[in-house]
Design a protein around this motif. Sequence first.
Motif, PDB file in Angstrom:
ATOM      1  N   SER A 135      -2.085  -7.303  10.028  1.00 15.88           N
ATOM      2  CA  SER A 135      -3.218  -6.577  10.622  1.00 15.88           C
ATOM      3  C   SER A 135      -2.928  -6.128  12.053  1.00 15.88           C
ATOM      4  O   SER A 135      -3.596  -5.221  12.573  1.00 15.88           O
ATOM      5  CB  SER A 135      -4.478  -7.446  10.590  1.00 15.88           C
ATOM      6  N   CYS A 137       0.583  -5.770  13.187  1.00 19.01           N
ATOM      7  CA  CYS A 137       2.015  -5.482  13.266  1.00 19.01           C
ATOM      8  C   CYS A 137       2.266  -4.003  13.585  1.00 19.01           C
ATOM      9  O   CYS A 137       1.937  -3.126  12.783  1.00 19.01           O
ATOM     10  CB  CYS A 137       2.710  -5.853  11.960  1.00 19.01           C
ATOM     11  N   ASN A 138       2.875  -3.728  14.718  1.00 14.05           N
ATOM     12  CA  ASN A 138       3.197  -2.350  15.107  1.00 14.05           C
ATOM     13  C   ASN A 138       4.280  -1.746  14.212  1.00 14.05           C
ATOM     14  O   ASN A 138       4.268  -0.548  13.929  1.00 14.05           O
ATOM     15  CB  ASN A 138       3.662  -2.304  16.569  1.00 14.05           C
ATOM     16  N   TYR A 139       5.214  -2.588  13.758  1.00 12.64           N
ATOM     17  CA  TYR A 139       6.286  -2.099  12.896  1.00 12.64           C
ATOM     18  C   TYR A 139       5.726  -1.579  11.570  1.00 12.64           C
ATOM     19  O   TYR A 139       6.197  -0.583  11.033  1.00 12.64           O
ATOM     20  CB  TYR A 139       7.307  -3.208  12.618  1.00 12.64           C
ATOM     21  N   THR A 140       4.725  -2.275  11.042  1.00 16.28           N
ATOM     22  CA  THR A 140       4.104  -1.836   9.790  1.00 16.28           C
ATOM     23  C   THR A 140       3.448  -0.475   9.963  1.00 16.28           C
ATOM     24  O   THR A 140       3.558   0.401   9.099  1.00 16.28           O
ATOM     25  CB  THR A 140       3.067  -2.880   9.325  1.00 16.28           C
ATOM     26  N   GLN A 141       2.777  -0.285  11.071  1.00 16.12           N
ATOM     27  CA  GLN A 141       2.086   0.981  11.321  1.00 16.12           C
ATOM     28  C   GLN A 141       3.063   2.145  11.503  1.00 16.12           C
ATOM     29  O   GLN A 141       2.756   3.288  11.175  1.00 16.12           O
ATOM     30  CB  GLN A 141       1.188   0.835  12.553  1.00 16.12           C
ATOM     31  N   LEU A 142       4.269   1.866  12.027  1.00 15.78           N
ATOM     32  CA  LEU A 142       5.259   2.922  12.271  1.00 15.78           C
ATOM     33  C   LEU A 142       6.366   2.934  11.212  1.00 15.78           C
ATOM     34  O   LEU A 142       7.379   3.616  11.376  1.00 15.78           O
ATOM     35  CB  LEU A 142       5.902   2.714  13.648  1.00 15.78           C
ATOM     36  N   ARG A 143       6.155   2.217  10.123  1.00 20.53           N
ATOM     37  CA  ARG A 143       7.231   1.981   9.166  1.00 20.53           C
ATOM     38  C   ARG A 143       7.833   3.256   8.594  1.00 20.53           C
ATOM     39  O   ARG A 143       9.053   3.380   8.458  1.00 20.53           O
ATOM     40  CB  ARG A 143       6.708   1.104   8.026  1.00 20.53           C
TER      41      ARG A 143
END
Length: 341
Positions: A135, A137-143
């Motif tokens: 919820s 995680c910046n990496y998930t949002q920019l994956r």
Amino acid sequence: MTNINYEYIDEQSIDANYKCSICMKPFQYPVTTPCDHTFCQECIQHWLNENHLSCPICRQNLLENQLIPITTRLILNILDKLVVKCLQCGQNDVQRGNFNDHMKKFCSKSILSCTASDTNCPWSGKREELEKHLSICNYTQLRSVLSQFMNTNQLFEKQIQTLTNHVQTLQIAASNPISRLITFDKLIEIENKIDSGIIPELYQNLKWINVWYMHEKWVELNHVLSGWKNAYTNNHTCIAFNGKGSSMKICSQHKGLYSFSLISFEATAAWHDNLRVNVIGKRIKQVIYSTIITLQFTHSQVFQFDWKNLDEIKFIPLDGVQHTGIEYDEKYFALTWIILG
């Protein structure tokens, strides 16, 4: 021995006939001997690797290539249905045959990487903590953006590694004029099938013990997600590998009479990162050389040696870490080619 994250429920009640006389635990991957005794595969291999050349029970002569895996479904089902307790989360009603599934999919205390670990998110933690991490995680949002850059970079790295391996092969061959490069592409013509199978006896005038071959087409159809695919470098279409994920040997036809040198080989791990393999050089059953190499899932590597006067090379897979997303745990590895003197 293999680390096991469970304990048996009421182990004392388990029939002794289903227990290994070496580790005194229920069989793991049971194998039987010509003298009709049964052991865990890893236990008896460790025993033989310690230079014991006989059965631990009756002392009858025993060699590793005489071990026969038990495939009787009735016995394997009995072992798989043994009830165990997970030592991480405490769940105590798991059948042993389902334990790996429990760890990978259900255990709340299993350590997981972030689903964006492929884009270098460094987080790892317990399964029960993953949802909270995702919820924020910046990496998930920019994956999606990061994945494109990383895929391009990996492609360049793979091309560089392939070229590097090719240059190393040429340099090794040029510096050893009496060497011979053994590849496995000819096996497809010999066997007349695009498949996998046992390397024929006396291929290239050597003995191949528990060494199999596999065509690139077979991997494309059956194992797309694997390290196998990284072994087919420089247009090679067939590789050699260790049968059943166990030890394998390359020997001269007549031990003690004909010797050779180990100069180099190219190798890749199939399912593991950092797969350690013990490479042993022998002459008349005596260990002359021994070293441990570390193989990778993501790319092949060239290893150089200066081992002389051998009549046997043995490869013993030891341990590694399952690559993310891989369900198999057998210690398979591939040889793309090998150079002998």
